[in-house]
Write a protein that holds these residues in place. Structure first.
Motif, PDB file in Angstrom:
ATOM      1  N   LEU A  90      62.104 172.934  70.659  1.00 52.72           N
ATOM      2  CA  LEU A  90      62.527 174.123  69.933  1.00 52.72           C
ATOM      3  C   LEU A  90      63.900 174.509  70.486  1.00 52.72           C
ATOM      4  O   LEU A  90      64.019 174.892  71.651  1.00 52.72           O
ATOM      5  N   LEU A  91      64.929 174.368  69.668  1.00 51.87           N
ATOM      6  CA  LEU A  91      66.288 174.620  70.163  1.00 51.87           C
ATOM      7  C   LEU A  91      67.028 175.574  69.235  1.00 51.87           C
ATOM      8  O   LEU A  91      66.799 175.602  68.031  1.00 51.87           O
ATOM      9  N   SER A  92      67.963 176.302  69.816  1.00 52.73           N
ATOM     10  CA  SER A  92      68.874 177.082  68.978  1.00 52.73           C
ATOM     11  C   SER A  92      69.893 176.108  68.402  1.00 52.73           C
ATOM     12  O   SER A  92      70.068 174.991  68.904  1.00 52.73           O
TER      13      SER A  92
ATOM     14  N   GLU B  56      72.274 175.129  71.091  1.00 51.67           N
ATOM     15  CA  GLU B  56      71.719 174.145  72.027  1.00 51.67           C
ATOM     16  C   GLU B  56      71.670 172.755  71.395  1.00 51.67           C
ATOM     17  O   GLU B  56      71.924 171.750  72.069  1.00 51.67           O
TER      18      GLU B  56
ATOM     19  N   SER C 198      68.660 173.964  63.233  1.00 49.75           N
ATOM     20  CA  SER C 198      69.022 173.294  64.486  1.00 49.75           C
ATOM     21  C   SER C 198      68.957 171.769  64.351  1.00 49.75           C
ATOM     22  O   SER C 198      69.754 171.058  64.949  1.00 49.75           O
TER      23      SER C 198
ATOM     24  N   TYR D 200      66.107 179.525  66.515  1.00 44.28           N
ATOM     25  CA  TYR D 200      65.474 178.387  67.179  1.00 44.28           C
ATOM     26  C   TYR D 200      64.592 177.680  66.173  1.00 44.28           C
ATOM     27  O   TYR D 200      63.717 178.297  65.575  1.00 44.28           O
TER      28      TYR D 200
ATOM     29  N   ASP E 168      60.714 184.066  72.822  1.00 40.51           N
ATOM     30  CA  ASP E 168      60.767 182.685  73.348  1.00 40.51           C
ATOM     31  C   ASP E 168      59.362 182.170  73.614  1.00 40.51           C
ATOM     32  O   ASP E 168      58.995 181.063  73.217  1.00 40.51           O
TER      33      ASP E 168
END
Ligand SMILES: Cc1ncc(C[n+]2csc(CCOP(=O)(O)OP(=O)(O)O)c2C)c(N)n1
Ligand code: SF4
Lengths: 532, 174
Positions: free
Chosen positions: A8-10, A13, A136, A169, B34
């Protein structure tokens, strides 16, 4: 689930990860929301990344690296591209030997910016291919794609992202199949890289030829897929708008544009003809719709009211439903403010008490414009405090002119304040001028980045330090004060009164580190003192 | 076409769970989203998480959106579509109430007894615990995520706070 490559990335990122996987040799940039994390993450992943004093220099360093045959990445927020526009417009002529990917992070809706300019126009104006990821995964894939295009056509590529892509994300599946990065090595190519008119004229023709080739390639590339659906409604969209549109009208046919300059106009025409109603859904300026209509293709755009701010699911629904009724704005949240105990509070209190006319700049300290201070009278762009303050001094009647001060942060001073200081010394107003540099030893607005005045690199390791007072003295200011603004001390006020009364040119450096990073600063300093 | 667009979008939305987390800068809103997003990814869902940073660090309002389901398109929760609204600070209830759908559940700090929390800082984790009771994610995955999402030394406190939250009956607000 435990797939190492599924993360899970922005968007930021994901760009950093792709740059790392592609063996990008150098990442340059200047901090700016929402782009800042790209280089920070690239560095943490082991990439070589550095902050430049401003975006123009960052772009030039990246161009140099790409001339040498390396893969280079240059990141900035949308307004940063204005600063870097000069090298940008000619780098498209020179082209590159390696790869150059320029990330422009736009901020529709202005979550943290002074304007919501739409940088897709830069791709057209400078003549650069442009890719627009919508999540992303695409931020990752298109970074790799941008490198490929850049190397294949020897042209810089604009990767245009927006706040929602940078800071959302989403799940990313990474790959490990990118072509190995070439070794940097200098090959002389004077006619391509020395843009005297005689060499620039053919270079311009070369650029147009490359763009024509890229356009032809784009027509049949897999970058602009059609998601088949009802022939009643067709949607043409790019970037985050694709996601909103798919959610609002899952039954519609959708042409998802990814390489949005040069546009695959034939493909768009074919698509528009295949549906009864064809609507272009885009955030910001009517860039796509204008270009598509100019090509003679009949499509619908959005009403002018949707040019402002971000799009979202509700607004896309309204666009599709021709809804022009007023939109309700959500109740306001709590506005940001200077932190309690922020060293700048003392400064703005003093300026307000003296009814100074304050030409301000951009940073945490811009919050001095809000209650309880309301002590900033202008904020245009980074570095503008000096020029604007001087302009005010030049024309105001003396009783007002004497109250004008320019206020700038340390990072902003390094960015474009130095030029303004040269102007102050070169064209001094009759009443003199006062520049206050708020030196909190960091770039706090964007989340505490280093800059040339901190003596630390992007990764916080020590490097040469450019000291504000020696710059000011070196440029020719004789009255330079270094004071500590803190509660219960009159040091700052005394320097301010003396400077205002003198009628000469003064620089007051108000130095006190941002309280939020006191701990980190101690740690860095201890690291500095380690035996080498 | 307009009607069918509306009808279809309702149907596709119903498969996606929408959570909005709201509070003030410094309260751990983004850390909370998060953890939530990571836990649902681990549970095998598609997820999108959206946040607006920037000026928010200076104590202003912060909200984070988490959407998960089989396939998620837009990363943002639409006003009136949130299934859950987690609010870390009472003053932020009213500004964010509009997110909640009519049958949506609001979770506010008063669902947990602050006295029982290991520290004030664990409020965000406790409220996640209260939320977790409504979500199809096994407790073990939550704890795994809490372990990897924070410094190891905070794990015991976070686990305790999470379980206090998870044991509460959060009030459903209409
Ligand atoms: C051309 C441009 N680049 C980047 C930014 C984003 N930005 C706004 S203020 C700022 C720097 C603030 O640092 P500083 O001047 O040291 O003030 P502080 O926030 O620390 O008070 C940055 C990077 C911008 N607005 N314009
Ligand atoms: S982050 Fe630092 S410089 Fe910015 S308002 Fe807070 S204390 Fe002041």
């Amino acid at each position: 689930m435990k797939d190492q490559n599924r993360q899970l990335l922005s968007g930021d990122e994901a760009i950093a990860l792709a740059a790392r996987h592609a063996g990008v040799a150098l990442g340059t940039g200047y901090p700016g929301t929402p782009s800042t994390e790209i280089l920070e993450v690239f560095s943490k992943l082991g990439g070589v990344a550095q902050w430049s004093p401003n975006e123009k220099v960052a772009m030039e360093v990246a161009i140099g690296a790409a001339f040498a045959g390396a893969r280079a990445l240059c990141t900035m927020k949308h307004v940063g591209l204005n600063v870097a526009a000069d090298p940008l417009f000619t780098a498209s002529y020179t082209g590159v030997t390696g790869a150059l990917v320029i990330v422009s992070a736009d901020d529709p809706g202005m979550a943290s910016s002074q304007n919501e300019q739409d940088n897709r126009r830069y791709a057209v104006a400078a003549g650069l291919p442009m890719l627009e990821p919508s999540d992303s995964q695409e931020a990752y894939d298109f970074t790799l794609q941008a490198i490929e295009i850049s190397e294949r056509w020897q042209i810089p590529v604009l990767l245009r992202v927006t706040t929602r892509v940078c800071h959302s994300y989403t799940v990313v599946q990474s790959r490990s199949d990118s072509t190995p990065a070439p070794e940097a090595s200098f090959a002389r190519d004077i006619r391509s890289r020395v843009m005297i008119p005689a060499y620039a004229r053919p270079a311009h023709r070369r650029l147009r030829k490359k763009l024509a080739e890229i356009q032809a390639w784009n027509e049949t590339s897999k970058l602009n897929p059609v998601i088949a659906g009802s022939p009643m409604l067709g949607i043409v969209a790019s970037g985050i708008s694709v996601m909103h549109a798919r959610e609002v009208a899952p039954e519609a046919s959708l042409l998802k544009l990814s390489l949005t300059h040069p546009l695959p106009l034939k493909q768009i025409e074919q698509f528009a003809k295949s549906v009864q109603r064809c609507v272009v859904i885009e955030e910001g300026d009517p860039y796509l719709v204008d270009a598509i209509r100019a090509a003679g293709v009949r499509v619908e755009g959005k009403a002018e009211m949707y040019r402002f701010g971000e799009l979202d699911v509700a607004r896309v629904k309204r666009i599709l439903n021709y809804d022009l009724t007023a939109e309700t704005s959500p109740p306001p949240g709590k506005p940001p403010q200077l932190c309690d105990g922020c060293q700048y509070r003392v400064v703005f209190e003093a300026l307000r008490k003296r009814d100074c006319i304050v030409a301000g700049d951009i940073g945490c300290y811009t919050l001095g414009v809000l209650q309880p201070f309301e002590a900033i009278d202008s904020c245009v762009c980074m570095g503008a405090s000096l020029g604007v303050g001087l302009g005010l001094r030049h024309v105001l009647p003396p009783d007002q002119a004497r109250r004008v001060v320019s206020v700038i942060g340390d990072s902003t001073f390094m960015h474009t304040g130095i030029n303004g200081l040269v102007e102050m010394v070169y064209n001094p107003p009759a009443t003199g001028h006062v520049l206050i540099i708020l030196d909190n030893s960091t770039t706090a607005m964007t989340g505490h980045q280093e800059h040339p005045g901190t003596g630390r690199k992007l990764n916080h390791e020590p490097t040469n330090k450019v000291t504000l007072e020696s710059v000011a003295r070196g440029i020719g200011v004789e009255r330079v004060f270094v004071v500590e603004p803190r509660l219960g001390s009159v040091e700052f006020e005394r320097a301010l009164d003396e400077s205002l009364a003198s009628g000469e040119l003064s620089v007051i450096i108000a130095r006190r580190p941002c309280i939020l990073i006191a701990k980190e600063l101690k740690r860095y300093e201890q690291q500095c003192e380690c035996p080498k | 076409m307009n009607n069918s667009a509306n009808a279809l979008s309702k149907e596709s939305m119903s498969k996606v769970t929408n959570v909005v987390v709201a509070g003030l800068g410094g309260q751990g809103v983004l850390k909370g989203t998060d953890i939530l997003a990571e836990a649902v990814v681990r549970a095998g869902f598609d997820v999108k998480k959206s946040e607006i940073k920037g000026m928010s660090q200076r104590g202003g309002s912060v909200t984070g959106d988490v959407r998960f389901g089989k396939q998620v398109f837009s990363p943002m929760v639409t006003s009136g579509e949130a299934d859950f609204l987690l609010v870390f600070e009472p003053s932020q209830v009213e500004p964010n109430r509009h997110f909640l759908r009519p049958e949506g559940v609001m979770i506010t700090p008063d669902v947990v007894d602050a006295e029982r929390l290991p520290s004030k800082k664990t409020l965000n984790v406790a409220l996640l615990g209260a939320l977790s009771a409504h979500l199809p994610v096994p407790e073990s995955l939550w704890l795994e995520t809490l372990k990897s999402g924070f410094d190891e030394s905070f794990f015991e406190a976070n686990k305790q706070a999470f379980q206090i939250g998870r044991a509460t009956q959060s009030n459903s607000v209409r």
